[in-house]
Scaffold this motif. Structure first.
Motif, PDB file in Angstrom:
ATOM      1  N   GLU A   1     -54.182  62.077  31.210  1.00 40.07           N
ATOM      2  CA  GLU A   1     -53.651  61.457  29.979  1.00 40.07           C
ATOM      3  C   GLU A   1     -53.211  62.706  29.244  1.00 40.07           C
ATOM      4  OE1 GLU A   1     -54.950  58.078  26.783  1.00 40.07           O
ATOM      5  OE2 GLU A   1     -55.976  59.669  26.194  1.00 40.07           O
ATOM      6  N   GLY A   2     -52.441  62.516  28.271  1.00 33.05           N
ATOM      7  CA  GLY A   2     -52.090  63.504  27.897  1.00 33.05           C
ATOM      8  C   GLY A   2     -51.121  64.663  28.371  1.00 33.05           C
ATOM      9  N   ALA A   3     -50.339  65.052  27.199  1.00 34.71           N
ATOM     10  CA  ALA A   3     -48.217  64.977  27.916  1.00 34.71           C
ATOM     11  C   ALA A   3     -48.477  66.591  28.165  1.00 34.71           C
ATOM     12  CB  ALA A   3     -47.966  64.961  26.687  1.00 34.71           C
ATOM     13  N   GLU A   4     -49.672  67.948  27.623  1.00 34.05           N
ATOM     14  CA  GLU A   4     -49.914  69.535  28.505  1.00 34.05           C
ATOM     15  C   GLU A   4     -51.266  69.453  29.314  1.00 34.05           C
ATOM     16  OE1 GLU A   4     -47.181  71.023  27.025  1.00 34.05           O
ATOM     17  OE2 GLU A   4     -46.585  69.915  25.939  1.00 34.05           O
ATOM     18  N   VAL A   5     -50.323  69.874  30.414  1.00 31.44           N
ATOM     19  CA  VAL A   5     -51.231  70.247  31.392  1.00 31.44           C
ATOM     20  C   VAL A   5     -52.977  70.627  31.163  1.00 31.44           C
ATOM     21  CG1 VAL A   5     -51.492  70.918  33.696  1.00 31.44           C
ATOM     22  CG2 VAL A   5     -49.724  70.769  33.606  1.00 31.44           C
ATOM     23  N   SER A   6     -52.511  71.280  30.002  1.00 35.18           N
ATOM     24  CA  SER A   6     -54.156  71.507  29.936  1.00 35.18           C
ATOM     25  C   SER A   6     -55.211  71.364  28.408  1.00 35.18           C
ATOM     26  CB  SER A   6     -53.394  73.330  28.753  1.00 35.18           C
ATOM     27  OG  SER A   6     -52.933  73.013  27.537  1.00 35.18           O
ATOM     28  N   SER A   7     -54.546  70.218  27.946  1.00 31.64           N
ATOM     29  CA  SER A   7     -55.139  69.118  27.550  1.00 31.64           C
ATOM     30  C   SER A   7     -55.479  67.336  28.084  1.00 31.64           C
ATOM     31  CB  SER A   7     -54.344  68.812  26.090  1.00 31.64           C
ATOM     32  OG  SER A   7     -53.447  68.535  26.607  1.00 31.64           O
ATOM     33  N   THR A   8     -54.583  67.497  29.385  1.00 29.25           N
ATOM     34  CA  THR A   8     -55.207  66.147  30.228  1.00 29.25           C
ATOM     35  C   THR A   8     -56.487  65.873  30.418  1.00 29.25           C
ATOM     36  OG1 THR A   8     -54.500  67.273  32.258  1.00 29.25           O
ATOM     37  CG2 THR A   8     -52.737  66.352  31.662  1.00 29.25           C
ATOM     38  N   ARG A   9     -56.851  64.601  30.345  1.00 29.66           N
ATOM     39  CA  ARG A   9     -57.877  64.493  31.377  1.00 29.66           C
ATOM     40  C   ARG A   9     -58.184  63.119  31.878  1.00 29.66           C
ATOM     41  NH1 ARG A   9     -61.871  65.297  26.347  1.00 29.66           N
ATOM     42  NH2 ARG A   9     -63.588  63.995  28.765  1.00 29.66           N
ATOM     43  N   LEU A  10     -58.368  62.753  32.739  1.00 29.20           N
ATOM     44  CA  LEU A  10     -59.354  62.101  34.377  1.00 29.20           C
ATOM     45  C   LEU A  10     -59.125  60.254  33.534  1.00 29.20           C
ATOM     46  CD1 LEU A  10     -58.637  61.302  37.471  1.00 29.20           C
ATOM     47  CD2 LEU A  10     -60.917  61.855  36.941  1.00 29.20           C
ATOM     48  N   ILE A  11     -58.162  59.849  34.084  1.00 29.96           N
ATOM     49  CA  ILE A  11     -58.249  57.923  33.178  1.00 29.96           C
ATOM     50  C   ILE A  11     -58.677  57.125  33.892  1.00 29.96           C
ATOM     51  CG2 ILE A  11     -58.199  58.358  30.947  1.00 29.96           C
ATOM     52  CD1 ILE A  11     -55.202  57.215  32.025  1.00 29.96           C
ATOM     53  N   ALA A  12     -58.093  58.545  35.339  1.00 31.30           N
ATOM     54  CA  ALA A  12     -58.688  56.496  36.902  1.00 31.30           C
ATOM     55  C   ALA A  12     -58.473  57.552  38.069  1.00 31.30           C
ATOM     56  CB  ALA A  12     -56.990  55.593  36.280  1.00 31.30           C
ATOM     57  N   VAL A  13     -59.349  56.508  38.530  1.00 36.76           N
ATOM     58  CA  VAL A  13     -59.196  56.815  40.232  1.00 36.76           C
ATOM     59  C   VAL A  13     -59.413  55.648  41.034  1.00 36.76           C
ATOM     60  CG1 VAL A  13     -60.183  58.246  42.043  1.00 36.76           C
ATOM     61  CG2 VAL A  13     -60.630  58.947  39.502  1.00 36.76           C
ATOM     62  N   VAL A  14     -58.130  55.191  41.447  1.00 33.63           N
ATOM     63  CA  VAL A  14     -58.060  54.268  42.746  1.00 33.63           C
ATOM     64  C   VAL A  14     -57.345  53.863  43.600  1.00 33.63           C
ATOM     65  CG1 VAL A  14     -57.828  53.155  40.424  1.00 33.63           C
ATOM     66  CG2 VAL A  14     -55.572  53.951  40.943  1.00 33.63           C
ATOM     67  N   GLY A  15     -57.943  53.054  44.569  1.00 36.36           N
ATOM     68  CA  GLY A  15     -56.958  53.440  46.051  1.00 36.36           C
ATOM     69  C   GLY A  15     -57.243  52.250  46.785  1.00 36.36           C
ATOM     70  N   ALA A  16     -57.037  51.521  48.082  1.00 34.74           N
ATOM     71  CA  ALA A  16     -57.319  50.282  47.938  1.00 34.74           C
ATOM     72  C   ALA A  16     -57.017  51.119  49.866  1.00 34.74           C
ATOM     73  CB  ALA A  16     -56.056  49.763  47.388  1.00 34.74           C
TER      74      ALA A  16
END
Length: 163
Positions: free
Chosen positions: A44-59
């Protein structure tokens, strides 16, 4: 594919090749198989410096992987379902021939709607794409671990931070 002089088999998603030599995904020299692996990290976040991880998914599940991951993310983020509800929601899958497969638990209303849309539709007890993930709605929310109930598994999301 066997290395004749060395006596071992190469296997890096070789099952993803199509056995028909005329198929676009047939094994041939220098070819890499088309792959459906889609480990996904959402920020989440528009700027690379301020992004925060909100999901790690796979199958796991070959060609069903992208469909299972997309359906989970839509259920969780767009429909507002919990992680557990999102992974338990009946799945629908589209194959190369254009046939739609629907889990029977979706019910007759959904089945009839798909048929009225003109799709060839089949039903099955389970669409075997085994989803796993850890998600949160915002960077400040608690992580939710989720494991697909269609198969054995366990998910755990820790809230501890070690630096």
């Amino acid at each position: 594919i066997t290395l004749e002089r060395h006596g071992f088999i190469l296997n890096n998603t070789l099952a993803d090749f199509h056995p028909d030599p005329a198929h676009r995904n047939a094994p041939r020299p220098g070819a890499a198989p088309l792959s459906n692996m889609s480990p996904t990290l959402l920020y989440e976040g528009a700027e690379v410096s301020s992004t925060r991880l909100i999901a790690v998914v796979g199958a796991a599940g070959g060609p069903l992987i992208p469909q299972a991951v997309t359906q989970f993310l839509k259920n969780f983020f767009d429909s507002g379902l919990s992680a557990k509800e999102s992974v338990r929601t009946p799945r629908v899958a589209l194959d190369e021939s254009g046939t739609v497969t629907l889990e029977k638990s979706a019910g007759p209303k959904v089945l009839e709607g798909l048929k009225k849309s003109g799709f060839p539709v089949e039903t099955t007890d389970t669409i075997w794409a085994v989803f796993q993930g850890a998600v949160r709605r915002t960077p400040l929310a608690k992580w939710e671990g989720v494991s697909d109930p269609r198969y054995d598994g366990l998910a755990y999301a820790s809230t501890s931070r070690k630096r």
